[in-house]
Write an enzyme that holds these catalytic residues in place. Structure first.
Site, PDB file in Angstrom:
ATOM      1  N   ALA A  62      95.212 -50.319 122.491  1.00 12.95           N
ATOM      2  CA  ALA A  62      96.394 -51.180 122.643  1.00 12.95           C
ATOM      3  C   ALA A  62      96.640 -51.985 121.362  1.00 12.95           C
ATOM      4  CB  ALA A  62      96.204 -52.118 123.828  1.00 12.95           C
ATOM      5  N   PRO A  63      97.921 -52.236 121.011  1.00 13.51           N
ATOM      6  CA  PRO A  63      99.138 -51.933 121.771  1.00 13.51           C
ATOM      7  C   PRO A  63      99.692 -50.518 121.597  1.00 13.51           C
ATOM      8  CG  PRO A  63      99.708 -53.181 119.821  1.00 13.51           C
ATOM      9  CD  PRO A  63      98.204 -53.064 119.817  1.00 13.51           C
ATOM     10  N   LYS A 100      98.614 -46.919 116.554  1.00 12.41           N
ATOM     11  CA  LYS A 100      97.829 -45.802 116.025  1.00 12.41           C
ATOM     12  C   LYS A 100      97.741 -44.660 117.046  1.00 12.41           C
ATOM     13  CE  LYS A 100      94.963 -48.388 112.702  1.00 12.41           C
ATOM     14  NZ  LYS A 100      95.438 -49.759 112.902  1.00 12.41           N
ATOM     15  N   CYS A 111      91.506 -54.010 109.711  1.00 12.29           N
ATOM     16  CA  CYS A 111      92.626 -54.546 108.918  1.00 12.29           C
ATOM     17  C   CYS A 111      92.147 -55.787 108.156  1.00 12.29           C
ATOM     18  CB  CYS A 111      93.837 -54.857 109.797  1.00 12.29           C
ATOM     19  SG  CYS A 111      93.503 -55.991 111.161  1.00 12.29           S
TER      20      CYS A 111
END
Length: 456
Positions: free
Chosen positions: A275-276, A279, A393
């Site tokens: 989620a969301p 990817k 990230c």
């Protein structure tokens, strides 16, 4: 809050700057995320497009440059600025952001608006104080003093470029002063908006033609296929073709891990933190809606969001699973696994400036303890010859290559696959992993390492 108090609050915090102060007050006293607060206020207030853009600009701008704004205000405020009444404090922050960083609003107009707003909420004495502080800053705007960079480079960079000192110190140790200052400057730039073409519904040629037809300028993405950068921030999610699933909003940096995984239509794939669904849906796109993708997430609310996004994008080959990643099991092993693990998010400060004020060194340490467990769990679900991509990230080595390195040292049945097979060298670090930086690559900071389970 009662309906009467809610009505009173809405009346008091009117207009773009009033709503901005309201949002900043809430961020100060709660753990609420900036974008969530902004989204709530945009839904509750009927603002025109230009006013929406200005609200976004002011609130993000204040949080982005909060270190410098508070340094200046602290220097001109008689007393402890940190203990100032929230309405006064955030009214001055909003006005000073406009004075220091925006050209369209005259200084006197920014001051007058702040003074009138404070007078309405806090009375004449607070309004007079606001007026005196801001006008004194304007008179001395060109001679504001910051920490001496020669004597204390950490405090100078922290105050002037608005990043917490612990983070500046850490980055200088990792990257050196020049790289760090370039990174701080890049983090403080206004965000770019990227969209990814959804090939399950349309093609790039059709979508770019539609963009031209409504006067939206765009650039091709830097390297990842089917990503487009819009020239300006816009309410693109209100466009009918977003609802039709022609595209999704997604930074180009997120595409590296998916293309590094190199999924094929016949593969059985696991996305362990789905989620969301950005990817997940890209993997489905690459697989042409064939094969199987098991999309796991722990929280029902996030799974609901995932399902809605997949439905909008026309994704058919995903099986959503509600489960804790560390407890997920399946009788059959997987060909490919995407492990986009929880991280500090320090590569996304352009879009999420509040993260830098929320994080501390303890967060990185806690995450660096959790991530090896998640990597080991993911690796245990691979078929022989199967491949896993570990991605984040963030740009912090403790959450990135150090996790991968330790795993490989302890598990000789696995090997690192060099990312240069998939991407140009400028996006790949010395170890063969993807590593992007905002100041170097013009996209969010991201890390991705590919690990293969040997067949013998």
């Amino acid at each position: 809050m009662s309906k009467e108090n809610e009505f009173l609050t809405m009346n008091l915090y009117q207009g773009v700057r009033g709503i901005a102060v309201k949002i900043l007050n809430r961020i100060d006293r709660t753990d609420a995320y900036l974008d969530k607060m902004l989204d709530i206020e945009l839904k509750q207030n009927d603002l025109e497009g230009n006013d929406k853009a200005l609200l976004f600009e002011i609130v993000h701008g204040v949080i982005r440059h909060l270190g410098r704004i508070d340094w200046v205000l602290t220097g001109f405020y008689k007393g402890q600025f940190s203990k100032c009444i929230p309405n006064v404090k955030n009214s001055m922050r909003v006005a000073l952001y406009q004075i220091l960083f925006l050209d369209k609003v005259p200084d006197y107009a920014a001051v007058n608006e702040a003074v009138e707003f404070v007078k309405k909420l806090q009375g004449k004495n607070s309004a007079d104080l606001t007026n005196a502080v801001l006008r004194n800053i304007i008179r001395n705007k060109n001679s504001i003093r910051y920490p001496d960079r020669k004597e204390d480079i950490v405090n100078f960079l922290s105050a002037y470029h608005s990043h917490p000192s612990w983070l500046v110190k850490r980055w200088i140790k990792q990257h050196g002063e020049k790289f760090t200052e370039d990174l701080l400057i890049a983090n403080n730039k206004k965000p770019r908006m990227y969209m990814r073409v959804n090939n399950l519904k349309t093609k790039k040629e059709e979508l770019t033609s539609l963009l031209k037809s409504v006067g939206l300028n765009y650039y091709d993405g830097k390297i990842i296929p089917h990503f487009i950068q819009l020239h300006n921030l816009t309410n693109i999610t209100e466009w009918e073709y977003f609802g039709k699933g022609y595209f999704t909003i997604q930074d180009e940096s997120t595409g590296f891990s998916c293309y590094l995984l190199d999924v094929k239509p016949h593969h059985r794939v696991l996305d362990l933190f789905a989620a969301p669904g950005g990817k997940t849906s890209l993997l489905a796109d690459i697989m042409n809606n064939e094969g199987e993708i098991f999309a796991v997430d722990k929280y029902e609310s996030r799974l609901k969001m995932l399902k809605a996004n997949l439905e909008r994008l026309g994704v058919k080959n995903v099986i959503p699973v509600g489960a804790d990643a560390l407890e997920f099991t399946d009788e059959e092993k997987f060909d490919k696994i995407l492990l986009d693990v929880p991280c500090s998010g320090l590569g996304t400060l352009i879009k999420k400036p509040d993260i830098k004020w929320r994080r501390d060194i303890g967060d990185i340490r806690r995450l660096a303890e959790l991530q090896p467990k998640l990597l080991a769990k993911g690796a245990s679900l691979l078929k022989p010859g199967g491949e896993l991509v570990f991605s984040t990230c963030t740009i912090d080595p403790e959450e990135n290559f150090e996790v991968v390195k330790k795993f490989l040292e302890e598990n000789d049945k696995f090997e690192l696959v060099d990312a240069r097979q998939y991407f140009p060298e400028e996006y790949v670090d010395a170890f063969g992993c993807v590593q992007t930086y905002p100041n170097v690559h013009g996209i969010d900071g991201a890390f991705a390492a590919k690990i293969r389970l040997k067949t013998n």
